[in-house]
Design a protein around this motif. Structure first.
Motif, short mmCIF file in Angstrom:
data_model
loop_
_atom_site.label_atom_id
_atom_site.label_comp_id
_atom_site.label_asym_id
_atom_site.label_seq_id
_atom_site.Cartn_x
_atom_site.Cartn_y
_atom_site.Cartn_z
N PHE A 30 -34.81 -54.13 11.07
CA PHE A 30 -34.07 -53.10 10.35
C PHE A 30 -33.84 -51.87 11.23
CE2 PHE A 30 -35.85 -54.90 6.17
CZ PHE A 30 -34.68 -55.59 5.90
N GLU A 31 -34.85 -51.50 12.01
CA GLU A 31 -34.72 -50.33 12.87
C GLU A 31 -33.75 -50.60 14.02
OE1 GLU A 31 -35.03 -46.57 14.49
OE2 GLU A 31 -35.43 -47.33 12.48
N GLU A 32 -33.81 -51.81 14.57
CA GLU A 32 -32.93 -52.15 15.69
C GLU A 32 -31.48 -52.33 15.26
OE1 GLU A 32 -34.68 -55.74 17.07
OE2 GLU A 32 -36.43 -54.77 17.97
N SER A 33 -31.27 -52.98 14.10
CA SER A 33 -29.92 -53.40 13.72
C SER A 33 -29.34 -52.66 12.52
CB SER A 33 -29.94 -54.91 13.39
OG SER A 33 -30.49 -55.66 14.46
N GLY A 34 -30.19 -51.97 11.76
CA GLY A 34 -29.74 -51.42 10.50
C GLY A 34 -29.82 -52.47 9.41
N TYR A 35 -29.85 -52.04 8.17
CA TYR A 35 -30.05 -52.98 7.07
C TYR A 35 -28.93 -54.02 7.00
CZ TYR A 35 -30.43 -54.88 2.36
OH TYR A 35 -30.52 -55.73 1.28
N HIS A 36 -27.69 -53.59 7.05
CA HIS A 36 -26.58 -54.51 6.80
C HIS A 36 -26.44 -55.56 7.91
CE1 HIS A 36 -25.32 -52.43 3.21
NE2 HIS A 36 -25.33 -51.28 3.86
N ALA A 37 -26.74 -55.18 9.14
CA ALA A 37 -26.63 -56.14 10.25
C ALA A 37 -27.87 -57.02 10.39
CB ALA A 37 -26.37 -55.40 11.56
#
Length: 210
Positions: free
Chosen positions: A26-33
């Motif tokens: 989640f931190e690396e990509s964000g929730y949606h990705a």
């Protein structure tokens, strides 16, 4: 003496692996990705095992948000307002360097975008700050008209806004300096003159206190 169920222990370990892996993704990509496939691969478990513990990606995100406090070790040295300051600086440093903690905080801030409305993470920090403020009251450090519970909630809001501003402005590089500025303005409104004279508004790892 009761023995632990190996299956239960394995399930607990697997759940913890999933939560920690999800926080990183989640931190690396964000929730949606962030996909379930990415999270399960990061955790080293099958997607079936992941879905056994969490029915949806949203449920995983909510667990990461709730677990943010477990990703840090809150200092317990000192009492009262100096301890509150030290804890605030510690959390700022962890936001700069601790991916798991940062992910939980990020999800709490962005939860509206993912269909969650849950103030429990914020309330958890308010409760911890309130306990320390009660110590400050016992130490005679607070002005008479300060309501410990009310100020704890004000502090969570002010801290959250400050860390978000720092993240947008500098990628959190200046977060510790901004937290110091925040406290320089907050302290005169809550602390007695005697307390103000001895409090150190700087990180306790920066240099020895005089």
């Amino acid at each position: 003496m009761a023995t632990r169920d190996p299956k239960q222990e394995r399930a607990i370990r697997t759940r913890d692996l999933i939560v920690r892996a999800a926080a990183e993704v989640f931190e690396e990509s964000g929730y949606h990705a962030a996909s379930v496939a990415k999270i399960s691969a990061k955790a080293g478990v099958t997607q079936g095992a992941l879905y056994f513990h969490f029915k949806t990606k949203q449920a995983i995100a909510q667990e990461v948000m709730h677990a943010q406090g477990s990703f840090v070790q809150i200092p317990d040295e000192g009492r009262g307002l100096q301890r509150l300051l030290d804890v605030n600086f510690y959390l700022a440093r962890e936001l700069q360097r601790n991916v798991l903690f940062r992910a939980g905080v990020r999800l709490a801030v962005e939860q509206g975008e993912i269909g969650i409305q849950d103030a429990s993470a914020y309330q958890g920090w308010a409760d911890q700050f309130h306990e320390i403020l009660v110590e400050a009251r016992e130490e005679g450090e607070l002005l008479a008209d300060v309501d410990e519970r009310e100020f704890a909630q004000v502090l969570v809001g002010a801290y959250s806004g400050t860390q978000l501003y720092s993240k947008v402005a500098t990628g959190s590089v200046d977060l510790i300096e901004r937290i110091a500025s925040l406290w320089r303005y907050l302290l005169p409104g809550i602390a007695t003159a005697e307390a103000l004279a001895r409090l150190s508004v700087r990180p306790n790892w920066a240099e020895p206190r005089g």
